[in-house]
Design a protein around this motif. Structure first.
Motif, PDB file in Angstrom:
ATOM      1  N   SER A 145      62.877  24.772 -37.063  1.00 59.87           N
ATOM      2  CA  SER A 145      63.602  26.037 -36.954  1.00 59.87           C
ATOM      3  C   SER A 145      64.379  26.253 -38.243  1.00 59.87           C
ATOM      4  O   SER A 145      64.614  25.319 -39.016  1.00 59.87           O
ATOM      5  N   LYS A 146      64.766  27.499 -38.477  1.00 61.06           N
ATOM      6  CA  LYS A 146      65.547  27.871 -39.661  1.00 61.06           C
ATOM      7  C   LYS A 146      64.888  27.412 -40.965  1.00 61.06           C
ATOM      8  O   LYS A 146      65.568  27.035 -41.923  1.00 61.06           O
ATOM      9  N   ALA A 147      63.557  27.421 -40.987  1.00 55.49           N
ATOM     10  CA  ALA A 147      62.755  27.127 -42.185  1.00 55.49           C
ATOM     11  C   ALA A 147      62.865  25.677 -42.649  1.00 55.49           C
ATOM     12  O   ALA A 147      62.425  25.345 -43.757  1.00 55.49           O
ATOM     13  N   ARG A 148      63.423  24.788 -41.822  1.00 54.29           N
ATOM     14  CA  ARG A 148      63.517  23.381 -42.218  1.00 54.29           C
ATOM     15  C   ARG A 148      62.118  22.778 -42.382  1.00 54.29           C
ATOM     16  O   ARG A 148      61.266  22.912 -41.513  1.00 54.29           O
ATOM     17  N   GLN A 182      60.592  42.213 -47.830  1.00 58.79           N
ATOM     18  CA  GLN A 182      61.449  43.317 -48.287  1.00 58.79           C
ATOM     19  C   GLN A 182      62.922  42.982 -48.051  1.00 58.79           C
ATOM     20  O   GLN A 182      63.721  43.812 -47.627  1.00 58.79           O
ATOM     21  N   ASP A 183      63.225  41.688 -48.274  1.00 58.85           N
ATOM     22  CA  ASP A 183      64.595  41.158 -48.240  1.00 58.85           C
ATOM     23  C   ASP A 183      65.202  41.036 -46.846  1.00 58.85           C
ATOM     24  O   ASP A 183      66.399  40.739 -46.720  1.00 58.85           O
ATOM     25  N   SER A 184      64.423  41.254 -45.792  1.00 61.88           N
ATOM     26  CA  SER A 184      64.987  41.050 -44.449  1.00 61.88           C
ATOM     27  C   SER A 184      63.873  40.924 -43.421  1.00 61.88           C
ATOM     28  O   SER A 184      62.740  41.355 -43.642  1.00 61.88           O
ATOM     29  N   ASP A 185      64.200  40.287 -42.304  1.00 59.27           N
ATOM     30  CA  ASP A 185      63.338  40.344 -41.129  1.00 59.27           C
ATOM     31  C   ASP A 185      64.230  40.537 -39.905  1.00 59.27           C
ATOM     32  O   ASP A 185      65.454  40.585 -40.022  1.00 59.27           O
ATOM     33  N   LEU A 186      63.607  40.688 -38.737  1.00 56.43           N
ATOM     34  CA  LEU A 186      64.341  41.145 -37.561  1.00 56.43           C
ATOM     35  C   LEU A 186      64.278  40.147 -36.418  1.00 56.43           C
ATOM     36  O   LEU A 186      63.293  39.420 -36.254  1.00 56.43           O
ATOM     37  N   GLY A 187      65.343  40.150 -35.617  1.00 54.35           N
ATOM     38  CA  GLY A 187      65.341  39.451 -34.342  1.00 54.35           C
ATOM     39  C   GLY A 187      65.567  40.464 -33.236  1.00 54.35           C
ATOM     40  O   GLY A 187      66.612  41.123 -33.194  1.00 54.35           O
ATOM     41  N   LEU A 188      64.569  40.630 -32.375  1.00 51.23           N
ATOM     42  CA  LEU A 188      64.673  41.577 -31.260  1.00 51.23           C
ATOM     43  C   LEU A 188      64.944  40.775 -29.985  1.00 51.23           C
ATOM     44  O   LEU A 188      64.147  39.917 -29.599  1.00 51.23           O
ATOM     45  N   ALA A 189      66.082  41.032 -29.350  1.00 53.53           N
ATOM     46  CA  ALA A 189      66.542  40.218 -28.225  1.00 53.53           C
ATOM     47  C   ALA A 189      66.166  40.852 -26.887  1.00 53.53           C
ATOM     48  O   ALA A 189      66.257  42.074 -26.712  1.00 53.53           O
ATOM     49  N   PHE A 190      65.787  39.962 -25.943  1.00 51.84           N
ATOM     50  CA  PHE A 190      65.405  40.396 -24.597  1.00 51.84           C
ATOM     51  C   PHE A 190      66.082  39.487 -23.575  1.00 51.84           C
ATOM     52  O   PHE A 190      66.153  38.276 -23.754  1.00 51.84           O
ATOM     53  N   TRP A 208      63.395  32.199 -50.615  1.00 44.43           N
ATOM     54  CA  TRP A 208      62.138  32.821 -50.167  1.00 44.43           C
ATOM     55  C   TRP A 208      62.230  33.269 -48.717  1.00 44.43           C
ATOM     56  O   TRP A 208      61.442  34.094 -48.266  1.00 44.43           O
ATOM     57  N   ASN A 209      63.202  32.719 -47.946  1.00 46.95           N
ATOM     58  CA  ASN A 209      63.319  33.085 -46.533  1.00 46.95           C
ATOM     59  C   ASN A 209      64.696  33.692 -46.264  1.00 46.95           C
ATOM     60  O   ASN A 209      65.584  33.675 -47.122  1.00 46.95           O
ATOM     61  N   THR A 210      64.871  34.227 -45.055  1.00 45.84           N
ATOM     62  CA  THR A 210      66.100  34.953 -44.719  1.00 45.84           C
ATOM     63  C   THR A 210      67.043  34.160 -43.834  1.00 45.84           C
ATOM     64  O   THR A 210      68.062  34.698 -43.386  1.00 45.84           O
ATOM     65  N   THR A 211      66.738  32.891 -43.539  1.00 43.19           N
ATOM     66  CA  THR A 211      67.539  32.145 -42.582  1.00 43.19           C
ATOM     67  C   THR A 211      68.975  31.977 -43.082  1.00 43.19           C
ATOM     68  O   THR A 211      69.248  31.951 -44.278  1.00 43.19           O
TER      69      THR A 211
END
Length: 290
Positions: A145-148, A182-190, A208-211
């Protein structure tokens, strides 16, 4: 009402959820799964004097500080408790299907969910072929997780050595084409399959990642309806009580990276001022109290 929270002691989201459940239910019960003794002859699952079989419900927040195959065995203990009649949120079987990155990916792919081009192989030559075809690729451990443990590789004279070193620790290689985030990604919560909201993870440096471990920051974001529906379809494949779907918006359209069983609490609070711990606790109590 006795509701236990399975989590890691000292973990921000675990402690927050345990506090909230304790406040609402009247008793705070934090269960560290590595302190549980499952006694199969008697059918008891004991943790610090508490028999999990006597609880009204369990909420799984975390089952380890780091992802590893060991977590699958910890989930089996919780599966035993669930199948003996204790309501568990989310179902251990549902979590099993997303904990392993490959299992999650195969389920998403079979359902036609758009994902970045991905190669799975144990062959160094095939891995190098994938890097060559993709131009640049991210190697992702199956349990992380978190790009580790992830790294980015371009084709070149040093590529073979890098893959050989990676394969020594990761026999099954999960290789994904690098996507322009594009400098961001999304978390959609359910929650209970119902859409809550979306937050963005935004780069603040040259990572390279957004974490957040790489310096990423949370921000509010309102995605178009078709992205929400894509995430809704993705999470519906796993029947999780609380989840976040990781989505990237690209020039080629939206891509789903994964469906998570554990994340989202901090992003929802910092970006949207939504207390996911309270919403989740109230959701579970309503389910159990029916």
């Amino acid at each position: 009402m006795k509701i236990g929270v399975v989590g890691t002691k000292g973990g921000w989201s675990t402690e927050r959820l345990a506090d909230t459940v304790g406040e609402i239910a009247g008793e705070r019960l934090l269960i560290a799964i590595d302190e549980v003794r499952l006694d199969l002859p008697s059918g008891r699952a004991l943790c610090n004097g508490v028999n999990l079989m006597d609880l009204d419900a369990l909420i799984i927040k975390k089952i380890g500080s780091r992802y590893s195959p060991d977590l699958l065995d910890r989930l089996e203990i919780l599966r035993y408790v669930a199948e003996r009649g204790v309501p568990v949120f989310s179902s251990p079987l549902s979590i099993l299907r997303v904990l392993d990155r490959l299992s999650c990916t195969i389920t998403l792919q079979l359902a036609g969910i758009p994902m970045p081009p991905t190669t799975i192989t144990e062959s160094i030559d095939h891995a190098l072929d994938a890097v060559r075809e993709y131009g640049e690729a991210v190697f992702k451990p199956l349990y992380t997780s978190k790009a580790r443990g992830m790294f980015v590789l371009r084709d070149g004279p040093e590529a073979r050595k890098a893959v050989e070193e990676y394969k020594a620790e990761n026999p099954i290689m999960y290789i994904q084409k690098t996507i322009d985030l594009q400098d961001s990604d999304l978390g959609l919560a359910f929650l209970g399959g119902e859409y809550l909201t979306t937050y963005a993870r935004c780069k603040t440096n040259g990572a390279w990642n957004t974490t957040t471990e790489s310096g990423g920051k949370y921000a509010p974001f309102d995605p178009p309806a078709e992205v929400i529906e894509l995430a809704r379809k993705a999470q519906s494949l796993f029947d999780l009580d609380f989840t976040c779907v990781d989505v990237a918006l690209t020039d080629e359209g939206p891509f789903v990276f994964e469906v998570s069983a554990f994340g989202g609490f901090r992003g929802l609070l910092e970006a949207r001022n939504i207390d996911a711990a309270r919403l989740y606790a109230e959701y579970v109590l309503k389910k159990v109290d029916k």
